[in-house]
Design a protein around this motif. Structure first.
Motif, short mmCIF file in Angstrom:
data_model
loop_
_atom_site.label_atom_id
_atom_site.label_comp_id
_atom_site.label_asym_id
_atom_site.label_seq_id
_atom_site.Cartn_x
_atom_site.Cartn_y
_atom_site.Cartn_z
N ALA A 335 82.65 -13.65 -72.25
CA ALA A 335 82.94 -14.72 -71.28
C ALA A 335 84.39 -15.16 -71.37
CB ALA A 335 82.00 -15.91 -71.48
N LEU A 336 85.26 -14.24 -71.78
CA LEU A 336 86.68 -14.60 -71.94
C LEU A 336 87.33 -14.98 -70.62
CD1 LEU A 336 88.00 -12.01 -74.54
CD2 LEU A 336 87.60 -14.44 -74.87
N ALA A 337 86.92 -14.29 -69.57
CA ALA A 337 87.53 -14.56 -68.27
C ALA A 337 87.31 -16.02 -67.86
CB ALA A 337 86.97 -13.62 -67.21
N ARG A 338 86.14 -16.56 -68.21
CA ARG A 338 85.85 -17.95 -67.87
C ARG A 338 86.42 -18.92 -68.91
NH1 ARG A 338 82.05 -18.58 -63.85
NH2 ARG A 338 80.92 -16.70 -63.23
N LYS A 339 86.23 -18.60 -70.18
CA LYS A 339 86.67 -19.51 -71.25
C LYS A 339 88.17 -19.77 -71.19
CE LYS A 339 83.17 -18.38 -74.75
NZ LYS A 339 82.97 -17.70 -76.06
N THR A 340 88.93 -18.70 -71.03
CA THR A 340 90.39 -18.83 -71.08
C THR A 340 91.03 -18.78 -69.70
OG1 THR A 340 90.66 -16.45 -71.38
CG2 THR A 340 90.49 -17.78 -73.36
N ALA A 341 90.19 -18.75 -68.66
CA ALA A 341 90.68 -18.72 -67.28
C ALA A 341 91.69 -17.60 -67.08
CB ALA A 341 91.29 -20.07 -66.90
N ILE A 342 91.30 -16.38 -67.47
CA ILE A 342 92.18 -15.23 -67.31
C ILE A 342 92.43 -14.98 -65.82
CG2 ILE A 342 92.35 -12.73 -67.56
CD1 ILE A 342 90.90 -12.96 -70.18
N LYS A 343 93.69 -14.92 -65.46
CA LYS A 343 94.06 -14.65 -64.08
C LYS A 343 94.39 -13.17 -63.88
CE LYS A 343 96.02 -19.31 -63.84
NZ LYS A 343 95.73 -19.63 -65.25
#
Length: 416
Positions: A335-343
């Motif tokens: 869930a890194l894309a959500r946790k760290t708000a990866i753009k």
């Protein structure tokens, strides 16, 4: 059965035409001692060798038919998988490609004159005449155009106002550009429910689909094509995969040994292009077939996923390779894309035992997350040094697209 019979009939015609009017195929068939009549069904295509891009490039003139009575147009490929190639097409072939594409649009609820907003990368250094033609075409078809080169951040406010006040029937564009816009929309707490979002030109990762869904709703439709043949496969309203336009192409996937496989290199046989027949042409992509039966009742073959380009992989010290889909799974599982708000992100492999994770985010990865990434990669590829580099942006290719994997070990394939 009707579709298979129709496809087979078209196959017989294009094979006979290629042998009788295209010098390259006349020489090839005679050399390998195969006659047009030996190709009775799609399985018999395996009697023929793969047409590689380099072979195409070296034999460009010999691949042109000497007997085409329709108007012929030329176009070039985008160059995503190497040096752009010049393709000749007869009028009917180009018309069929457009018809298939519009059939996809109609499935999304589109009707003539409805507005479509596009995020696209215009070719650099095009002539003023071509610019004028594109401008007129977009006006006629009611397309509003935003260039990916201009950046989503710079034009975000204008785009959001457009989407809120006058939502288009379809929001369409490069996957990375649509994803970036979705990230900005979620960050600012804007709620938009669009009729349809169509992604193309780049692989649609699960973490991207999830964020686009957060921003614009459930109606996300992926589409697959390439400059050589255009309309190849389309996602329908059931979202079970991509339906291959088998009236137009025969699509195969082969493994490293050249055998047909559920997942592998994409080979295309164009059933409509009589100006420049392409038979078992390797376009540089990889895909996976689906065993599912789609609830939409369309009887065309179904692809589970477009896995990316053939050079989109990382090789480890243990000799094993992983594709970009592995990295997508890792981002989703953590869930890194959500946790760290990866753009945006990119994996750069500079040496056989060294990776750099480049990412655009408001936050850094935690030590725990880094350990999971490193342990997972080591489990598959062997011991590797992994650096992390938080960046302001990931560079675009010359066509305004994103590369999610940049392996210097594959430099000969993407350097162009």
């Amino acid at each position: 059965d009707t579709l298979v019979a129709y496809q087979t009939e078209k196959l017989h015609k294009i094979i006979a035409h290629a042998y009788n009017t295209v010098p390259f195929y006349k020489d090839l068939f005679d050399q390998i001692k195969v006659k047009p009549g030996d190709i009775k069904c799609t399985d018999d295509l395996q009697l023929l060798p793969v047409l590689e891009k380099e072979t195409f490039r070296k034999n460009h003139q010999k691949l042109l038919s000497t007997d085409v009575r329709e108007k012929i147009s030329t176009s070039s490929t985008g160059g995503s998988t190497g040096v752009p190639l010049l393709i000749a097409k007869n009028y009917d072939s180009a018309t069929i490609e457009n018809a298939l594409f519009n059939r996809f649009y109609f499935c999304l609820g589109y009707d003539w004159g409805d507005e479509i907003i596009q995020f696209w990368g215009d070719r650099p250094n095009i002539s003023s005449t071509l610019k004028l033609k594109k401008y007129i075409s977009r006006k006629i078809y009611n397309y509003s155009f935003f260039s990916t080169f201009d950046g989503i951040d710079e034009s975000f406010d204008e785009i959001v106002v457009r989407l809120q006040t006058a939502p288009p029937k379809i929001l369409r564009g490069y996957t990375s550009a649509i994803y970036r816009l979705a990230c900005k929309t979620v960050e600012r707490g804007v709620t938009l429910h669009l009729n349809a979002v169509s992604t193309t030109a780049e692989k649609l990762y699960d973490f991207q689909r999830n964020r686009i869904r957060d921003a614009f709703g459930e109606n996300i439709f992926d589409q697959y094509g390439c400059g050589e043949t255009n309309s190849l496969a389309f996602e329908c309203e059931k979202h079970r995969g991509l339906h291959v336009a088998s009236e137009h192409v025969i699509l195969e996937t082969i493994d490293d040994d050249g055998q047909r496989a559920r997942r592998g290199r994409v080979l295309i046989t164009n059933l409509d292009n009589y100006a420049m027949p392409l038979i078992r042409y390797a376009n540089g992509d990889e895909a996976t077939w689906s065993s599912a039966v789609c609830d939409c009742k369309r009887e065309t073959p179904l692809l589970e996923s477009i896995d990316g380009r053939i050079y989109d992989y990382i090789q480890g010290p243990n000799g094993r390779k992983i594709h970009t889909g592995f990295l997508d799974d890792l981002l989703v599982d953590l869930a890194l894309a959500r946790k760290t708000a990866i753009k945006e992100f990119r994996i750069v492999q500079s040496h056989i035992d060294k990776l750099t994770v480049e990412f655009v985010s408001d936050e850094n990865f935690s030590d725990k997350e880094k350990n999971i990434i490193e342990n997972t990669i080591e489990q598959y590829l062997g011991k590797m040094t992994i650096d992390y580099n938080r960046m302001d942006s990931i560079p675009l290719t010359r066509m305004g697209k994103k590369m999610f994997v940049l392996s210097l070990l594959n430099k000969d394939r993407w350097a162009a």
